[in-house]
Design a protein around this motif. Structure first.
Motif, PDB file in Angstrom:
ATOM      1  N   GLN A 166       0.838  -1.194   0.000  1.00 28.55           N
ATOM      2  CA  GLN A 166       0.000   0.000   0.000  1.00 28.55           C
ATOM      3  C   GLN A 166       0.881   1.256   0.000  1.00 28.55           C
ATOM      4  N   GLY A 167       0.540   2.208  -0.864  1.00 31.38           N
ATOM      5  CA  GLY A 167       1.255   3.472  -0.937  1.00 31.38           C
ATOM      6  C   GLY A 167       2.483   3.464  -1.841  1.00 31.38           C
ATOM      7  N   LEU A 168       2.891   2.291  -2.316  1.00 29.44           N
ATOM      8  CA  LEU A 168       4.103   2.221  -3.136  1.00 29.44           C
ATOM      9  C   LEU A 168       3.922   2.865  -4.505  1.00 29.44           C
ATOM     10  N   ASP A 169       2.730   2.781  -5.076  1.00 27.60           N
ATOM     11  CA  ASP A 169       2.498   3.440  -6.366  1.00 27.60           C
ATOM     12  C   ASP A 169       2.650   4.953  -6.226  1.00 27.60           C
ATOM     13  N   GLY A 170       2.106   5.513  -5.180  1.00 27.79           N
ATOM     14  CA  GLY A 170       2.224   6.950  -4.953  1.00 27.79           C
ATOM     15  C   GLY A 170       3.663   7.377  -4.735  1.00 27.79           C
ATOM     16  N   LEU A 171       4.422   6.566  -3.981  1.00 30.45           N
ATOM     17  CA  LEU A 171       5.834   6.859  -3.750  1.00 30.45           C
ATOM     18  C   LEU A 171       6.612   6.787  -5.060  1.00 30.45           C
ATOM     19  N   THR A 172       6.339   5.771  -5.849  1.00 32.99           N
ATOM     20  CA  THR A 172       7.014   5.625  -7.137  1.00 32.99           C
ATOM     21  C   THR A 172       6.714   6.814  -8.044  1.00 32.99           C
ATOM     22  N   ASN A 173       5.463   7.217  -8.108  1.00 28.99           N
ATOM     23  CA  ASN A 173       5.084   8.374  -8.924  1.00 28.99           C
ATOM     24  C   ASN A 173       5.781   9.647  -8.454  1.00 28.99           C
ATOM     25  N   ALA A 174       5.881   9.825  -7.143  1.00 27.11           N
ATOM     26  CA  ALA A 174       6.554  11.006  -6.598  1.00 27.11           C
ATOM     27  C   ALA A 174       8.040  10.999  -6.949  1.00 27.11           C
TER      28      ALA A 174
END
Length: 86
Positions: free
Chosen positions: A68-76
């Protein structure tokens, strides 16, 4: 990325220690853009809202266990690297 254990009882101290290490190392590391990731967060989806800060920096709550949250971190990270490339 500064990765912190969100279950730590000394979270802010851990953060300051890492910033101190970056500064001590030199080479301009303490001046580089960074993103803070809080691992072991396992928050509910409504707690994953972007725009939160930690120490004045963007923070991403992630869970290594659930992803959870890894997609957002990757995008950032991709966005940050694109900014640095400009």
């Amino acid at each position: 990325v500064i990765l912190l254990d969100s279950s730590s009882e000394t979270l802010m101290e851990d953060y300051r220690t890492l910033l101190g290490e970056l500064s001590s190392y030199g080479q301009g590391l303490s001046e580089k853009p960074r993103i803070v990731a809080l691992n072991k967060a396992d928050p509910s989806p409504d707690e994953m809202a972007p725009g939160a800060t930690f120490g004045g920096e963007d923070v991403h709550r992630i869970s290594g266990m659930t992803g959870q949250g890894l997609d957002g971190l990757t995008n950032a990270l991709v966005a940050l690297l694109a900014e640095m490339d400009d």
